[in-house]
Design a protein around this motif. Structure first.
Motif, PDB file in Angstrom:
ATOM      1  N   ILE A  54       0.854  -1.134  -0.075  1.00 19.16           N
ATOM      2  CA  ILE A  54       0.126   0.049  -0.006  1.00 19.16           C
ATOM      3  C   ILE A  54       0.676   1.173  -0.004  1.00 19.16           C
ATOM      4  CG2 ILE A  54      -1.571   1.304   1.266  1.00 19.16           C
ATOM      5  CD1 ILE A  54      -2.764  -1.299   2.526  1.00 19.16           C
ATOM      6  N   SER A  55       0.431   2.239  -0.784  1.00 15.54           N
ATOM      7  CA  SER A  55       1.248   3.333  -0.770  1.00 15.54           C
ATOM      8  C   SER A  55       0.320   4.590   0.049  1.00 15.54           C
ATOM      9  CB  SER A  55       1.668   3.882  -2.202  1.00 15.54           C
ATOM     10  OG  SER A  55       2.538   2.897  -2.855  1.00 15.54           O
ATOM     11  N   GLU A  56       0.898   5.213   0.567  1.00 14.88           N
ATOM     12  CA  GLU A  56       0.267   6.438   1.393  1.00 14.88           C
ATOM     13  C   GLU A  56      -0.317   7.293   0.365  1.00 14.88           C
ATOM     14  OE1 GLU A  56       1.177   9.659   5.026  1.00 14.88           O
ATOM     15  OE2 GLU A  56       2.627   8.388   4.283  1.00 14.88           O
ATOM     16  N   GLY A  57      -1.571   7.929   0.667  1.00 13.44           N
ATOM     17  CA  GLY A  57      -2.061   8.828  -0.518  1.00 13.44           C
ATOM     18  C   GLY A  57      -2.697   8.323  -1.679  1.00 13.44           C
ATOM     19  N   SER A  58      -2.605   7.001  -1.881  1.00 13.74           N
ATOM     20  CA  SER A  58      -3.034   6.280  -2.860  1.00 13.74           C
ATOM     21  C   SER A  58      -4.808   6.277  -2.960  1.00 13.74           C
ATOM     22  CB  SER A  58      -2.556   4.964  -3.302  1.00 13.74           C
ATOM     23  OG  SER A  58      -3.271   4.120  -4.165  1.00 13.74           O
ATOM     24  N   SER A  59      -5.179   6.212  -4.052  1.00 11.38           N
ATOM     25  CA  SER A  59      -6.830   6.039  -4.051  1.00 11.38           C
ATOM     26  C   SER A  59      -7.406   4.599  -4.004  1.00 11.38           C
ATOM     27  CB  SER A  59      -7.363   6.950  -5.302  1.00 11.38           C
ATOM     28  OG  SER A  59      -6.719   6.371  -6.616  1.00 11.38           O
ATOM     29  N   GLU A  60      -6.090   3.790  -4.358  1.00 13.73           N
ATOM     30  CA  GLU A  60      -6.576   2.157  -4.346  1.00 13.73           C
ATOM     31  C   GLU A  60      -6.841   1.730  -2.973  1.00 13.73           C
ATOM     32  OE1 GLU A  60      -6.721  -1.751  -4.371  1.00 13.73           O
ATOM     33  OE2 GLU A  60      -4.924  -0.559  -3.246  1.00 13.73           O
ATOM     34  N   THR A  61      -8.182   0.952  -3.083  1.00 16.91           N
ATOM     35  CA  THR A  61      -8.746   0.598  -1.431  1.00 16.91           C
ATOM     36  C   THR A  61      -8.827  -0.759  -1.103  1.00 16.91           C
ATOM     37  OG1 THR A  61     -10.959   0.555  -2.668  1.00 16.91           O
ATOM     38  CG2 THR A  61     -10.347   2.623  -1.851  1.00 16.91           C
ATOM     39  N   SER A  62      -7.927  -1.619  -1.862  1.00 17.86           N
ATOM     40  CA  SER A  62      -7.904  -3.059  -1.514  1.00 17.86           C
ATOM     41  C   SER A  62      -7.443  -3.266  -0.192  1.00 17.86           C
ATOM     42  CB  SER A  62      -7.204  -3.827  -2.509  1.00 17.86           C
ATOM     43  OG  SER A  62      -7.708  -3.777  -3.929  1.00 17.86           O
ATOM     44  N   PRO A  63      -8.163  -4.255   0.597  1.00 13.63           N
ATOM     45  CA  PRO A  63      -7.578  -4.773   1.940  1.00 13.63           C
ATOM     46  C   PRO A  63      -6.671  -5.969   1.731  1.00 13.63           C
ATOM     47  CG  PRO A  63      -9.740  -5.066   1.878  1.00 13.63           C
ATOM     48  CD  PRO A  63      -9.474  -4.461   0.425  1.00 13.63           C
ATOM     49  N   PHE A  64      -5.800  -6.151   2.509  1.00 17.28           N
ATOM     50  CA  PHE A  64      -5.277  -7.355   2.623  1.00 17.28           C
ATOM     51  C   PHE A  64      -5.271  -8.077   4.040  1.00 17.28           C
ATOM     52  CE2 PHE A  64      -3.191  -4.328  -0.348  1.00 17.28           C
ATOM     53  CZ  PHE A  64      -2.881  -4.977  -1.344  1.00 17.28           C
ATOM     54  N   LEU A  65      -5.229  -9.455   3.745  1.00 16.31           N
ATOM     55  CA  LEU A  65      -5.231 -10.062   5.199  1.00 16.31           C
ATOM     56  C   LEU A  65      -4.019 -10.759   5.003  1.00 16.31           C
ATOM     57  CD1 LEU A  65      -6.398 -12.007   7.494  1.00 16.31           C
ATOM     58  CD2 LEU A  65      -7.326 -13.592   5.723  1.00 16.31           C
ATOM     59  N   ILE A  66      -3.256 -10.987   6.062  1.00 20.22           N
ATOM     60  CA  ILE A  66      -1.975 -11.335   6.262  1.00 20.22           C
ATOM     61  C   ILE A  66      -2.077 -12.756   6.692  1.00 20.22           C
ATOM     62  CG2 ILE A  66       0.759 -11.157   7.469  1.00 20.22           C
ATOM     63  CD1 ILE A  66      -0.300  -8.190   7.767  1.00 20.22           C
ATOM     64  N   LEU A  67      -1.425 -13.695   5.970  1.00 18.92           N
ATOM     65  CA  LEU A  67      -1.390 -15.034   6.040  1.00 18.92           C
ATOM     66  C   LEU A  67      -0.267 -15.674   6.942  1.00 18.92           C
ATOM     67  CD1 LEU A  67      -3.221 -16.636   3.187  1.00 18.92           C
ATOM     68  CD2 LEU A  67      -4.364 -15.787   5.257  1.00 18.92           C
ATOM     69  N   THR A  68       0.941 -15.257   6.185  1.00 12.62           N
ATOM     70  CA  THR A  68       2.371 -15.457   7.036  1.00 12.62           C
ATOM     71  C   THR A  68       2.982 -14.128   6.718  1.00 12.62           C
ATOM     72  OG1 THR A  68       3.191 -16.565   4.810  1.00 12.62           O
ATOM     73  CG2 THR A  68       2.145 -17.879   6.312  1.00 12.62           C
ATOM     74  N   GLY A  69       4.307 -14.100   7.584  1.00 11.60           N
ATOM     75  CA  GLY A  69       5.137 -13.142   7.203  1.00 11.60           C
ATOM     76  C   GLY A  69       5.150 -11.933   8.042  1.00 11.60           C
ATOM     77  N   CYS A  70       5.307 -10.609   7.715  1.00  9.97           N
ATOM     78  CA  CYS A  70       5.190  -9.491   8.581  1.00  9.97           C
ATOM     79  C   CYS A  70       5.285  -8.364   7.598  1.00  9.97           C
ATOM     80  CB  CYS A  70       6.387  -9.264   9.513  1.00  9.97           C
ATOM     81  SG  CYS A  70       6.306  -8.221  10.680  1.00  9.97           S
ATOM     82  N   VAL A  71       4.521  -7.445   8.052  1.00  7.92           N
ATOM     83  CA  VAL A  71       4.599  -6.010   7.374  1.00  7.92           C
ATOM     84  C   VAL A  71       4.769  -4.833   8.141  1.00  7.92           C
ATOM     85  CG1 VAL A  71       3.146  -6.716   5.407  1.00  7.92           C
ATOM     86  CG2 VAL A  71       2.134  -5.524   7.201  1.00  7.92           C
ATOM     87  N   LYS A  72       5.432  -3.581   7.861  1.00  5.12           N
ATOM     88  CA  LYS A  72       5.396  -2.660   8.538  1.00  5.12           C
ATOM     89  C   LYS A  72       4.551  -1.429   8.079  1.00  5.12           C
ATOM     90  CE  LYS A  72       9.819  -0.795   6.693  1.00  5.12           C
ATOM     91  NZ  LYS A  72      11.291  -0.594   6.976  1.00  5.12           N
ATOM     92  N   VAL A  73       4.024  -0.758   8.935  1.00  3.02           N
ATOM     93  CA  VAL A  73       3.057   0.503   8.603  1.00  3.02           C
ATOM     94  C   VAL A  73       3.836   1.736   8.829  1.00  3.02           C
ATOM     95  CG1 VAL A  73       0.912   1.599   8.873  1.00  3.02           C
ATOM     96  CG2 VAL A  73       1.162  -0.772   9.214  1.00  3.02           C
ATOM     97  N   THR A  74       4.222   2.732   7.787  1.00  4.44           N
ATOM     98  CA  THR A  74       4.866   3.822   7.924  1.00  4.44           C
ATOM     99  C   THR A  74       4.100   4.913   7.237  1.00  4.44           C
ATOM    100  OG1 THR A  74       6.215   3.422   5.797  1.00  4.44           O
ATOM    101  CG2 THR A  74       7.410   2.520   7.762  1.00  4.44           C
ATOM    102  N   SER A  75       4.692   6.108   7.843  1.00  9.46           N
ATOM    103  CA  SER A  75       3.923   7.544   7.411  1.00  9.46           C
ATOM    104  C   SER A  75       5.051   8.367   7.081  1.00  9.46           C
ATOM    105  CB  SER A  75       2.941   8.057   8.156  1.00  9.46           C
ATOM    106  OG  SER A  75       2.191   9.163   7.796  1.00  9.46           O
ATOM    107  N   ASP A  76       5.020   9.396   6.049  1.00 11.63           N
ATOM    108  CA  ASP A  76       5.874  10.568   6.115  1.00 11.63           C
ATOM    109  C   ASP A  76       5.752  11.568   6.866  1.00 11.63           C
ATOM    110  OD1 ASP A  76       6.846   9.052   3.565  1.00 11.63           O
ATOM    111  OD2 ASP A  76       5.387  10.053   2.142  1.00 11.63           O
ATOM    112  N   ALA A  77       6.886  11.918   7.327  1.00  7.80           N
ATOM    113  CA  ALA A  77       6.653  13.163   8.323  1.00  7.80           C
ATOM    114  C   ALA A  77       7.126  14.316   7.726  1.00  7.80           C
ATOM    115  CB  ALA A  77       7.902  12.655   9.506  1.00  7.80           C
TER     116      ALA A  77
END
Length: 244
Positions: A54-77
């Motif tokens: 997912i990219s911050e500011g994008s208009s795309e709206t698909s959600p993701f269910l995580i099955l394995t692994g790990c993701v990080k959520v970040t934001s621009d300061a």
């Protein structure tokens, strides 16, 4: 990213034992039959470490269910840097806010390690939540948990010494991402000093000094992107300190 229909996660708490959900995650909170129905949404997609979901500011709206692994959520300061907001692991959904309110993405989501997801349409998620009281209630609890966690994070990251802040981050990670090891508990999420600095709201240099201090107490040992907590009770004591 690569579609993958057959990959399986480690361990098993999901229906059929295919995946192991993080305690307190949306899928962990669902009854087995409801979890199985949720797993039927969308299609499987695998992301390599460093791939962006997912990219911050994008208009795309698909959600993701995580099955394995790990993701990080970040934001621009505002100063041009990047703030690490959260880590999400198996059983959690990311991107649900845009799916529910149809507004631009509020953060960027990136795979920390190879991560298998199920990506669905916003419409499919909304229709499923309307049709399933169990799923709707679990989603509300999960979103409330994220809000509480974000509030706690803002408080913890705003007070205390660098060592205290890092201890708080490690204690949180220990509660959610611990793996038993011969000499203690290993934090299963690979994090760089920069990642820890962003979570603790301190500099990279301060993280290095804090980790050195925690090693000196015997609470942890560290290697590259790897933290072993040898004394969880001691780490929690340090994390509870209020002095700055």
């Amino acid at each position: 990213m690569r579609s993958e229909a057959t990959r399986q996660g480690r361990g098993g708490r999901s229906p059929g034992g295919r995946y192991h959900w993080t305690p307190g995650s949306l899928l962990a909170e669902l009854p087995p039959d409801a979890a199985e129905r949720f797993l039927g949404l969308g299609r499987p997609v695998t992301f390599a470490a460093g791939d962006r979901l997912i990219s911050e500011g994008s208009s795309e709206t698909s959600p993701f269910l995580i099955l394995t692994g790990c993701v990080k959520v970040t934001s621009d300061a505002q100063d041009g840097g990047t703030v690490l907001l959260a880590l999400r692991t198996p059983g959690e959904v990311v991107g649900e806010l845009a799916a529910l309110d149809d507004r631009p993405r509020s953060a960027t989501v990136t795979a920390v390690r190879p991560t298998l997801t199920r990506v669905m349409t916003a419409r499919a998620l909304r229709e499923h939540l309307r049709a399933s009281a169990d799923a709707s209630e679990a989603m509300h609890r999960a979103m409330a948990g994220k809000l509480r966690g974000a509030t706690r994070y803002r408080v913890d990251a705003a007070s205390g010494s660098a060592t205290t802040r890092v201890a708080r981050v490690l204690d949180y990670l220990l509660q959610h991402h611990a793996q038993p090891a011969p000499d203690g508990l290993r934090i299963s999420v690979p994090l760089s000093h920069t990642d820890l600095a962003a979570l603790a709201n301190i500099s990279d240099a301060s993280v290095q000094r804090a980790l050195r201090s925690l090693r000196d107490t015997g609470a942890v040992t560290t290697r590259y992107r790897n933290v072993l907590v040898r004394e969880p009770a001691l780490l929690r004591t340090i994390a509870a300190r209020e002095t700055s």
